[in-house]
Design a protein around this motif. Structure first.
Motif, PDB file in Angstrom:
ATOM      1  N   PRO A   1       0.813  -1.223   0.000  1.00 54.39           N
ATOM      2  CA  PRO A   1       0.000   0.000   0.000  1.00 54.39           C
ATOM      3  C   PRO A   1       0.849   1.277   0.000  1.00 54.39           C
ATOM      4  CG  PRO A   1      -0.874  -1.542   1.599  1.00 54.39           C
ATOM      5  CD  PRO A   1       0.427  -2.100   1.115  1.00 54.39           C
ATOM      6  N   ALA A   2       2.024   1.232   0.613  1.00 55.26           N
ATOM      7  CA  ALA A   2       2.883   2.411   0.645  1.00 55.26           C
ATOM      8  C   ALA A   2       3.495   2.695  -0.722  1.00 55.26           C
ATOM      9  CB  ALA A   2       3.985   2.229   1.684  1.00 55.26           C
ATOM     10  N   LEU A   3       3.791   1.636  -1.479  1.00 51.34           N
ATOM     11  CA  LEU A   3       4.418   1.812  -2.792  1.00 51.34           C
ATOM     12  C   LEU A   3       3.407   1.923  -3.927  1.00 51.34           C
ATOM     13  CD1 LEU A   3       7.353  -0.736  -2.476  1.00 51.34           C
ATOM     14  CD2 LEU A   3       7.411   1.737  -2.144  1.00 51.34           C
ATOM     15  N   GLU A   4       2.131   1.827  -3.619  1.00 53.03           N
ATOM     16  CA  GLU A   4       1.088   1.812  -4.646  1.00 53.03           C
ATOM     17  C   GLU A   4       1.096   3.037  -5.570  1.00 53.03           C
ATOM     18  OE1 GLU A   4      -3.709   1.100  -4.822  1.00 53.03           O
ATOM     19  OE2 GLU A   4      -2.582   0.512  -3.057  1.00 53.03           O
ATOM     20  N   PRO A   5       1.392   4.257  -5.087  1.00 56.75           N
ATOM     21  CA  PRO A   5       1.405   5.391  -6.021  1.00 56.75           C
ATOM     22  C   PRO A   5       2.506   5.319  -7.082  1.00 56.75           C
ATOM     23  CG  PRO A   5       1.243   6.177  -3.772  1.00 56.75           C
ATOM     24  CD  PRO A   5       1.515   4.707  -3.708  1.00 56.75           C
ATOM     25  N   TRP A   6       3.570   4.546  -6.825  1.00 60.46           N
ATOM     26  CA  TRP A   6       4.708   4.517  -7.736  1.00 60.46           C
ATOM     27  C   TRP A   6       4.831   3.240  -8.550  1.00 60.46           C
ATOM     28  CZ3 TRP A   6       5.339   6.117  -2.567  1.00 60.46           C
ATOM     29  CH2 TRP A   6       5.417   7.497  -2.418  1.00 60.46           C
ATOM     30  N   ILE A   7       4.260   2.154  -8.079  1.00 59.38           N
ATOM     31  CA  ILE A   7       4.350   0.891  -8.819  1.00 59.38           C
ATOM     32  C   ILE A   7       2.952   0.298  -8.973  1.00 59.38           C
ATOM     33  CG2 ILE A   7       6.700   0.354  -8.043  1.00 59.38           C
ATOM     34  CD1 ILE A   7       5.454  -1.663  -6.097  1.00 59.38           C
ATOM     35  N   ALA A   8       2.812  -0.542  -9.969  1.00 59.31           N
ATOM     36  CA  ALA A   8       1.532  -1.230 -10.171  1.00 59.31           C
ATOM     37  C   ALA A   8       1.407  -2.367  -9.159  1.00 59.31           C
ATOM     38  CB  ALA A   8       1.457  -1.780 -11.584  1.00 59.31           C
ATOM     39  N   VAL A   9       0.270  -2.439  -8.522  1.00 60.91           N
ATOM     40  CA  VAL A   9       0.025  -3.470  -7.522  1.00 60.91           C
ATOM     41  C   VAL A   9      -0.808  -4.568  -8.161  1.00 60.91           C
ATOM     42  CG1 VAL A   9      -1.030  -3.964  -5.289  1.00 60.91           C
ATOM     43  CG2 VAL A   9       0.152  -1.806  -5.656  1.00 60.91           C
ATOM     44  N   ALA A  10      -0.317  -5.802  -8.063  1.00 56.22           N
ATOM     45  CA  ALA A  10      -1.042  -6.946  -8.620  1.00 56.22           C
ATOM     46  C   ALA A  10      -2.257  -7.265  -7.755  1.00 56.22           C
ATOM     47  CB  ALA A  10      -0.116  -8.154  -8.696  1.00 56.22           C
ATOM     48  N   PRO A  11      -3.295  -7.825  -8.348  1.00 54.13           N
ATOM     49  CA  PRO A  11      -4.503  -8.137  -7.564  1.00 54.13           C
ATOM     50  C   PRO A  11      -4.267  -9.175  -6.467  1.00 54.13           C
ATOM     51  CG  PRO A  11      -4.902  -8.448  -9.927  1.00 54.13           C
ATOM     52  CD  PRO A  11      -3.462  -8.085  -9.753  1.00 54.13           C
ATOM     53  N   TRP A  12      -3.314 -10.071  -6.661  1.00 51.04           N
ATOM     54  CA  TRP A  12      -3.069 -11.107  -5.656  1.00 51.04           C
ATOM     55  C   TRP A  12      -2.349 -10.551  -4.428  1.00 51.04           C
ATOM     56  CZ3 TRP A  12       2.066 -11.446  -4.696  1.00 51.04           C
ATOM     57  CH2 TRP A  12       2.933 -11.053  -5.700  1.00 51.04           C
TER      58      TRP A  12
ATOM     59  N   VAL B   1      -1.997 -11.575  -0.195  1.00 47.28           N
ATOM     60  CA  VAL B   1      -0.722 -11.676   0.531  1.00 47.28           C
ATOM     61  C   VAL B   1      -0.720 -10.722   1.725  1.00 47.28           C
ATOM     62  CG1 VAL B   1       1.772 -11.300   0.361  1.00 47.28           C
ATOM     63  CG2 VAL B   1       0.564 -12.482  -1.474  1.00 47.28           C
ATOM     64  N   ASN B   2      -1.245  -9.514   1.542  1.00 48.08           N
ATOM     65  CA  ASN B   2      -1.306  -8.560   2.644  1.00 48.08           C
ATOM     66  C   ASN B   2      -2.201  -9.064   3.772  1.00 48.08           C
ATOM     67  OD1 ASN B   2       0.434  -6.718   1.532  1.00 48.08           O
ATOM     68  ND2 ASN B   2      -1.172  -5.477   0.631  1.00 48.08           N
ATOM     69  N   GLN B   3      -3.314  -9.695   3.413  1.00 49.39           N
ATOM     70  CA  GLN B   3      -4.194 -10.267   4.433  1.00 49.39           C
ATOM     71  C   GLN B   3      -3.478 -11.380   5.201  1.00 49.39           C
ATOM     72  OE1 GLN B   3      -7.196  -9.132   5.217  1.00 49.39           O
ATOM     73  NE2 GLN B   3      -7.052  -7.565   3.642  1.00 49.39           N
ATOM     74  N   TRP B   4      -2.726 -12.200   4.471  1.00 52.52           N
ATOM     75  CA  TRP B   4      -2.005 -13.295   5.122  1.00 52.52           C
ATOM     76  C   TRP B   4      -0.914 -12.744   6.038  1.00 52.52           C
ATOM     77  CZ3 TRP B   4       2.982 -15.032   5.375  1.00 52.52           C
ATOM     78  CH2 TRP B   4       3.135 -16.280   5.977  1.00 52.52           C
ATOM     79  N   LEU B   5      -0.205 -11.712   5.598  1.00 53.61           N
ATOM     80  CA  LEU B   5       0.849 -11.118   6.434  1.00 53.61           C
ATOM     81  C   LEU B   5       0.266 -10.542   7.720  1.00 53.61           C
ATOM     82  CD1 LEU B   5       3.048  -9.361   3.737  1.00 53.61           C
ATOM     83  CD2 LEU B   5       3.746 -11.242   5.222  1.00 53.61           C
TER      84      LEU B   5
END
Length: 120
Positions: free
Chosen positions: A51-62, A66-70
């Motif tokens: 979520p922090a890098l979302e403005p600069w890189i494309a975030v994959a749907p999966w 992974v974030n929920q699991w973390l």
């Protein structure tokens, strides 16, 4: 940059610094619970990374799964660390809990379950 990404960057930084603090304390005192706290905060920092890098890189749907699991793994690790710190009797093996959250997160991602693991 949105306010959500600023919040994510702040939480990522705070979690990473807290993880570093507990790693430093572990190097001084060599207590097992300090190492586990450091690992838990590291997992929480990784949860905020995409979520922090979302403005600069494309975030994959999966990455949402992974974030929920973390987040679930960090919560289980914090709970296990509290049990280690209080020297409580061991509970159920943590692999069962992790496996449950992996299955739940995967089922939510595939739209088989309507309840998000984050809401619980």
């Amino acid at each position: 940059m949105t306010s959500w990404s600023i919040i994510a960057i702040t939480l990522l930084t705070a979690s990473a610094l807290t993880s570093g603090f507990f790693a430093y304390m572990h190097s001084l005192r060599r207590q097992a619970y300090l190492m586990l706290w450091s690992a838990g905060w590291c997992l929480l920092a990784l949860h905020y990374l995409s979520p922090a890098l979302e403005p600069w890189i494309a975030v994959a749907p999966w990455q949402s799964a992974v974030n929920q699991w973390l987040l679930a793994a960090a919560a289980l690790l914090f709970f296990s660390t509290a049990r280690v710190y209080t020297e409580a009797r061991p509970g159920p093996p943590p692999n069962r809990g992790r496996g449950f959250f992996v299955l739940w997160t995967t089922a939510f991602y595939l739209h088989s379950v309507s309840v998000s693991p984050q809401l619980v």
